[in-house]
Scaffold this motif. Structure first.
Motif, PDB file in Angstrom:
ATOM      1  N   SER A 138       0.930  -1.107   0.231  1.00 32.98           N
ATOM      2  CA  SER A 138      -0.097   0.085  -0.156  1.00 32.98           C
ATOM      3  C   SER A 138       0.750   1.314   0.093  1.00 32.98           C
ATOM      4  CB  SER A 138      -0.887   0.023   1.233  1.00 32.98           C
ATOM      5  OG  SER A 138      -1.604   1.423   1.421  1.00 32.98           O
ATOM      6  N   GLN A 139       0.584   2.430  -0.683  1.00 37.09           N
ATOM      7  CA  GLN A 139       1.103   3.427  -0.701  1.00 37.09           C
ATOM      8  C   GLN A 139       0.839   4.342   0.831  1.00 37.09           C
ATOM      9  OE1 GLN A 139       2.769   4.996  -3.150  1.00 37.09           O
ATOM     10  NE2 GLN A 139       2.233   3.021  -4.338  1.00 37.09           N
ATOM     11  N   ASN A 140      -0.155   3.884   1.514  1.00 36.80           N
ATOM     12  CA  ASN A 140      -0.181   4.531   2.647  1.00 36.80           C
ATOM     13  C   ASN A 140      -0.486   3.201   3.792  1.00 36.80           C
ATOM     14  OD1 ASN A 140      -0.979   5.754   5.128  1.00 36.80           O
ATOM     15  ND2 ASN A 140      -2.142   7.357   4.176  1.00 36.80           N
ATOM     16  N   ALA A 199      -4.399   1.835   4.880  1.00 37.40           N
ATOM     17  CA  ALA A 199      -4.745   0.546   4.306  1.00 37.40           C
ATOM     18  C   ALA A 199      -5.165  -0.333   5.609  1.00 37.40           C
ATOM     19  CB  ALA A 199      -3.770  -0.191   3.694  1.00 37.40           C
ATOM     20  N   SER A 205      -4.653  -3.314  -1.880  1.00 33.43           N
ATOM     21  CA  SER A 205      -4.403  -2.937  -0.580  1.00 33.43           C
ATOM     22  C   SER A 205      -4.860  -1.304  -0.173  1.00 33.43           C
ATOM     23  CB  SER A 205      -3.109  -3.392  -0.234  1.00 33.43           C
ATOM     24  OG  SER A 205      -2.287  -2.390  -0.820  1.00 33.43           O
ATOM     25  N   ASP A 206      -4.949  -0.767  -1.340  1.00 30.25           N
ATOM     26  CA  ASP A 206      -5.237   0.798  -1.025  1.00 30.25           C
ATOM     27  C   ASP A 206      -6.734   1.003  -1.351  1.00 30.25           C
ATOM     28  OD1 ASP A 206      -2.730   1.952  -0.721  1.00 30.25           O
ATOM     29  OD2 ASP A 206      -2.090   1.627  -2.761  1.00 30.25           O
ATOM     30  N   SER A 264     -10.597   1.704  -0.592  1.00 28.56           N
ATOM     31  CA  SER A 264     -11.275   2.366   0.579  1.00 28.56           C
ATOM     32  C   SER A 264     -12.121   1.331   1.427  1.00 28.56           C
ATOM     33  CB  SER A 264     -12.304   3.530  -0.091  1.00 28.56           C
ATOM     34  OG  SER A 264     -13.204   2.900  -0.500  1.00 28.56           O
TER      35      SER A 264
END
Length: 198
Positions: free
Chosen positions: A144-146, A150, A184-185, A187
């Protein structure tokens, strides 16, 4: 120490996988949460491992992610009375993320629903590990980017399904499947929607 194996998946089942690493075949015990992510036999795979040596046996345990491996290792090394078999059963019932959050929240009721975990063992898990699983929940968010967002989206989606009447283990499984499909990103809303549409 063997920390990972990369090779061709030769055979797999709900609790095992056999990997061909340059002509050497390794059999690994795996939880259902790893088995559901395995590719078809013949495909290349990387599993993160923990080797457990006893007087009368040697066992190799495999996990799809490093965070799952780290959770397993922490459980068997730091909690008295929980061995590899019980830890694998726990991780087959719910993801390491959901289990980590239940431990952090002191949710003895959820933990005691895992096979082999009674109320006293669940209380011991909370007592001995509360605060000791930092990093596992966020690292479980994978690519994930975050990772923090996530992990929150995942746990919020599990909570939402639970409030709709899903059993915790079923909610966790449905959200894992939705995350595999969406990434994984995704919402919270997207995860819940995908889990309910199944």
């Amino acid at each position: 120490m063997i920390v990972a194996l990369k090779g061709k998946l030769v055979r797999s089942g709900p609790f095992m996988a056999v990997i061909d690493v340059n002509g050497v075949y390794y059999e690994l015990s795996i939880p259902l949460t790893t088995a559901e992510k395995l590719p078809k036999c013949g495909a290349e795979i990387l599993l993160h491992t923990v080797a457990v040596y006893r007087e009368d046996s040697q066992s190799l345990y495999g996990f799809y992610s490093e965070s799952d491996r780290d959770f397993f290792k922490t459980i068997i090394e730091k909690v008295s009375g929980i061995g590899p078999k019980i830890a694998i059963n726990m991780m087959s019932r719910m993801s390491a993320r959901t289990l980590s959050e239940a431990i952090a929240a002191g949710d003895v009721a959820m933990l005691s629903k895992c096979p082999g975990i009674g109320k006293k063992t669940a209380e011991r898990l909370v007592l001995e590990l509360k605060g000791g699983l930092s990093g596992i929940v966020h690292s479980a968010a994978g690519t994930s980017q975050n990772p923090a967002a996530a992990a929150t989206n995942f746990s919020d989606a599990v909570a939402a399904l639970s409030s709709l009447g899903f059993k915790p283990a079923d909610a966790d499984k449905a959200v894992r499947a939705a995350e595999m499909k969406l990434g994984s990103d995704a919402s919270t809303e997207a995860l819940v929607k995908a889990a309910l549409s199944k």
